[in-house]
Motif scaffolding. Sequence first.
Motif, PDB file in Angstrom:
ATOM      1  N   SER B 172       0.821  -1.218   0.000  1.00 42.69           N
ATOM      2  CA  SER B 172       0.000   0.000   0.000  1.00 42.69           C
ATOM      3  C   SER B 172       0.854   1.267   0.000  1.00 42.69           C
ATOM      4  O   SER B 172       0.424   2.317  -0.497  1.00 42.69           O
ATOM      5  CB  SER B 172      -0.913  -0.013   1.227  1.00 42.69           C
ATOM      6  N   GLY B 175       1.155   2.536  -3.359  1.00 37.56           N
ATOM      7  CA  GLY B 175      -0.085   2.884  -4.044  1.00 37.56           C
ATOM      8  C   GLY B 175      -0.894   1.691  -4.491  1.00 37.56           C
ATOM      9  O   GLY B 175      -1.891   1.842  -5.205  1.00 37.56           O
ATOM     10  N   ARG B 177      -3.541  -1.201  -4.371  1.00 33.69           N
ATOM     11  CA  ARG B 177      -4.807  -1.439  -3.695  1.00 33.69           C
ATOM     12  C   ARG B 177      -5.288  -2.857  -4.012  1.00 33.69           C
ATOM     13  O   ARG B 177      -4.826  -3.476  -4.965  1.00 33.69           O
ATOM     14  CB  ARG B 177      -5.873  -0.422  -4.172  1.00 33.69           C
ATOM     15  N   VAL B 305      -2.044   0.444 -11.339  1.00 29.27           N
ATOM     16  CA  VAL B 305      -2.683   1.314 -10.347  1.00 29.27           C
ATOM     17  C   VAL B 305      -3.408   2.418 -11.098  1.00 29.27           C
ATOM     18  O   VAL B 305      -2.853   3.044 -12.009  1.00 29.27           O
ATOM     19  CB  VAL B 305      -1.633   1.920  -9.398  1.00 29.27           C
ATOM     20  N   THR B 307      -4.722   5.803 -12.189  1.00 30.74           N
ATOM     21  CA  THR B 307      -4.307   7.200 -12.023  1.00 30.74           C
ATOM     22  C   THR B 307      -5.479   8.139 -12.188  1.00 30.74           C
ATOM     23  O   THR B 307      -5.496   9.236 -11.685  1.00 30.74           O
ATOM     24  CB  THR B 307      -3.228   7.569 -13.058  1.00 30.74           C
TER      25      THR B 307
END
Lengths: 174, 311
Positions: B172, B175, B177, B305, B307
């Motif tokens: 985490s 970034g 998840r 991830v 953005t």
Amino acid sequence: MSAFDGVKVAVLLFVAAIAQVSIFGQLHVFGAVPDILLVTLVAISLLRGSVAGAVGGFFAGLIVDTASLGTLGLTSLVLTLSGFWIGRYGETTGRDRAHAPYLSIAVVTVLYELGLLVVHFVLGESAPAGAVVRSLLPAVVLNLIVTGPVYGLVRRLLRAMERQELSAEVQLLG
Amino acid sequence: MATRGRSARAAVLASSVQRSKPTPYPSKVRSAFLRRMVLVVLVLGALTLLTISFRSPTAGALHDLQGAGSSALRPFQIAATRVAQPFRDAYDYLDSLANAKTENSKLRKEIAYFRSTQLLKSEKAREYDSLVRLMHYEQGATFPNGYSAVNARVISDSAGPFAQTLTIAAGSSSGIRENAPVVSGDGLIGRVSNVFSDTAVVSLLSDPNSPVPALDLHTGVRGVVHPGPGGALIFDDVKKQYKVDAADVLVTLGTIDPRYPDLYPSGIPIGKTSAPTVTDTASFLQVQVQPFGNLGSLDSVAVLVKTSKHK
């Protein structure tokens, strides 16, 4: 010492010097080399005295320096002093003692190596004291190993003349 | 004549026989002065030679004389060397035999060292290839819009009969998840199923709990990729009337209706189909899938991830 005796001594030292430069000088054992020339010179000095030792040492050193293209006179100087000193020892106390060759070799090997070191140092040349000191013990052992046969050979070659001189003197006295 | 009680040897010793003098040593007959003079002359001679040789080591009469002397001695040296050559060869042979054991041990250590170095280099090279493929994918046209890649090293692989996961060295704090798609340089690998601060657990495509909606790029047929009964991936939920060919490329379907967003963005390569089989009893086609990503041997992966909000 007769002329024939001198010739024998000269041949012995010449052969020993050539053998030292060509053969034994390259035989490295534990960082040291057996010095057949020094052993031969010590044997001759013990058997024929200080003058023969000094003269023999001078010319044997000259052969070594010439053959190896080293600094002329360097080996001569050290071998002259070694031959003379051992010759004096033979003339005075060590002549008939069985341990004399071995004692002489042990002492003179150390003094010879240190003498060469000092002369090199004085001349400003490379003088690795640590390496020389480390190789002292192996050098002494190696020289002691070859002392027996070399001294025996030199004694056999020079003894005949000694007996001749001895019998002549007895006849003269009788 | 010896008297009673005395040995013959004692009698001889006691007799007045005149013995000869001890043999005079040849050097002894010379005077001490002469002896010392010889020594002084020789030492001075040696010092003179030493001085001249030291002051002009490369030129001069003495240098030429030494060169001539060396040339004269050369044949003797060569002869001595030739005479000694067999003995030297024998010595070298015995010396090499004596040192063989030590040398063997030393060489074994060197081989072990170089082998480990070679393995390390091979491992690095393999990792390098993996990273290059990953970089090409991230910079390629098929990389999904609105996503960025978090590259991570695989630190443990739990793929096996009981677990189809692997652990990556990013969490985490980077970034990442939960449910984020995970790709290698070849295609989709799975999704993040558990996130920690600096690590995360990835459920592979072969995990039964990670079905992926897929699209056949060749025929446009939609279905779901998930592990079948034998553990192999299958392209499921494709009705029999649709056509799927062998070697069709499957990609992720992506979100169709924004109200029901998919976990995976569209267009991520999944694998190739094998020839479909049809049975009378089954309602759907049976299509096996060969994944592009090597699920059993991964060095590094990229976690996608978000953005920005993507389609």
